[in-house]
Design an enzyme around this catalytic site. Structure first.
Site, mmCIF file in Angstrom:
data_model
loop_
_atom_site.group_PDB
_atom_site.id
_atom_site.type_symbol
_atom_site.label_atom_id
_atom_site.label_comp_id
_atom_site.label_asym_id
_atom_site.label_seq_id
_atom_site.Cartn_x
_atom_site.Cartn_y
_atom_site.Cartn_z
ATOM 1 C CE LYS A 1 -2.981 -5.594 2.730
ATOM 2 N NZ LYS A 1 -3.481 -4.169 2.140
ATOM 3 C CB SER B 1 -0.078 -3.132 0.390
ATOM 4 O OG SER B 1 -1.376 -3.010 0.681
ATOM 5 C CB SER C 1 -3.475 -1.998 -1.556
ATOM 6 O OG SER C 1 -2.143 -1.102 -1.476
#
Ligand code: GLN
Length: 487
Positions: free
Chosen positions: A79, A154, A178
């Protein structure tokens, strides 16, 4: 072997060790797939193709010498809120667009020590604030099961990359859901370990008492293997726990006879989609068929989790994001005077980030602190006690990960509250001290994946991983892949 990208992480790891495939071949095959379909999925912000191929070549050398590092030669995605030395780390924000970290996050060092090949950096909502990746300053990632829908967020880029076979596993972060929520919406496995289990050194901070790194895999064993590789103590993160990393490979026995599973009434409420509820209840029945004992439980204060979270997380964010002032940290947009410079610099933040900073600053301000932030902390304590009481009676808690399946791109952007509701079942765990995961448990009538959430007591990752493994072995949801991977 026809398509190398179809292998699971554990299958690939074993094939590499047996010398049946080379890391260079699988890394190239994955990069080719990315070029082929990531224009549609948009899971990566930055591809690290050259360094990845160099890592793969080095891994092939080590494999030839009989090295058995746990992820040797396996391509993984990270990420873009996790620092990678020499490669941009944007946190999905214009304010960090030019940021090239001079050092690796602890978890990236762990991946490298385990021999993994790092393919690139995946899309995220700006500073991990969101549930759809629509708050990314760059673009929205699409759900591989239906490109008109969000992948969740997210960590939506990581979940989508794993679902679309564009990585064998991926790292994300979970502050309020997330990792678990995008895992559910993309039909993959996502683990949010106990707070402190994985050092956050080098992870861009959002809400420091809630943030934790988590892992994605196409199967439970994949997700667990990645967790075992990155977990660990690190003195540079004062919240990191100095405890041995659990032996997940040994823990995945598939035996859950006698396991006590609590089903909380507060997680089966209005707003939970009927098809999602049916699939989750069937999954719980499957756990019972495998020998688990199902008990109704109550977590009465979790109904206040959403408002408490949306005071605590923005309060911490307003403090963490204060450093992007255009003076000592981050870019500087020159204004006519000091105030103007700070204003112009901070207008690089997107609207959700600004909303959180304002809400958080308000909740912390003199005269309002006790009424908002102080009260939210008290609610947090009550939620923590609910979980403590529940874990006196049961070994794990089962519920839905998300109230709905993947929603349409644009459907919730105008209404922040409807977006916040996407995490209604995930964020209680972040406020307490537990761990949780999402494992695929079916599809709705539109063919969109549904996730079963299993929540464990503090440090009980192996309990939830093993229950998920047992469930996975008894079902075949995880074997279904989105059409885009066969296109
Ligand atoms: N969707 C939640 C939020 O916007 C959780 C985000 C996260 O876990 N990083 O805050």
């Amino acid at each position: 072997m026809t398509d190398l990208t179809q292998l699971t992480l554990t299958q690939l790891r074993d094939a590499l060790r047996r010398g049946e495939v080379s890391s260079t071949a699988v890394t190239q095959a994955t990069l080719d797939r990315i070029v082929e379909i990531d224009n549609d999925v948009k899971s990566y912000i930055t591809l690290m193709d050259e360094p990845a191929l160099a890592q793969a070549a080095a891994a092939d050398q080590r494999l030839a010498n009989g090295d058995d590092a746990p992820l040797l030669g396996v391509p993984i995605a990270v990420k873009d809120i996790i620092c990678t030395a020499g490669t941009p780390t944007t946190a999905g924000s214009k304010i960090l667009e030019e940021f090239v970290p001079p050092y690796n996050a602890f978890v990236v060092d762990q991946l490298e020590a385990a021999g993994a090949v790092i393919l690139g950096k995946t899309n995220t909502d700006e500073f991990a604030m969101g549930s759809s990746t629509e708050n990314s300053a760059f673009f929205t990632t699409r759900n591989p099961w239906d490109l008109s829908r969000v992948p969740g967020g997210s960590s939506g880029g990581s979940a989508a990359a794993v679902a679309a076979n564009l990585a064998y596993g991926a790292l994300g972060t979970d502050t309020g859901g997330s990792v678990r929520q995008p895992a559910a919406l993309c039909g993959v496995v996502g683990l949010r370990p106990t707070y402190g289990r994985i050092s956050r050194w080098g992870v861009v901070a959002f809400a420091s008492t809630l943030d934790q790194v988590g892992t994605f895999g196409r199967t439970v064993a994949d997700c667990a293997a990645l967790f075992a590789a990155v977990a660990g103590y690190d003195r540079r993160d004062s919240t990191s726990l100095n405890l041995p990393v659990p032996n997940v490979a040994e823990a995945l026995t598939g035996d859950i006879a006698g396991l006590r599973v609590g089903v909380p009434a507060e997680f089966f409420i209005e707003g939970l989609d009927a098809e999602v509820e049916t699939a989750v209840r069937q999954a719980i029945a499957q756990l019972e068929a495998l020998g688990a004992e199902i008990k109704p439980i109550s977590l009465p204060h979790t109904r206040y989790a959403l408002p408490a979270y949306y005071l605590i997380a923005p309060a911490e964010a307003s403090s963490n994001l204060g450093r992007y002032d255009g003076v000592v940290y981050g870019p500087r947009v020159e204004g006519v005077d000091m105030i103007d410079t700070v204003k112009q610099t901070r207008s690089l933040f997107g609207s959700e980030v600004k909303r959180r900073i304002m809400l958080g600053t308000y909740a912390l301000s003199a005269g309002y602190y006790d009424a908002y932030y102080g009260r939210a902390l008290k609610v947090r304590t009550l939620i923590k006690r609910d979980f403590e009481a529940a874990f006196g009676e049961v070994d794990l808690i089962a519920a839905s990960t998300s109230p709905t399946t993947a929603f349409k791109i644009g459907e919730r952007t105008a209404d922040p509250l409807s977006m916040y509701l996407a995490d209604i079942f995930t964020l209680s765990l972040n406020l307490s001290a537990s761990c949780g995961l999402s494992v695929p448990c079916g599809f709705d009538s539109q063919g969109l994946p549904i996730g079963l959430q299993l929540i464990g007591n503090t440090l009980q990752e192996t309990t939830i991983l093993n229950a998920a493994y047992a469930y996975e072995q008894a079902t075949d949801w995880h074997q279904k892949r989105p059409l885009i991977v066969d296109s």
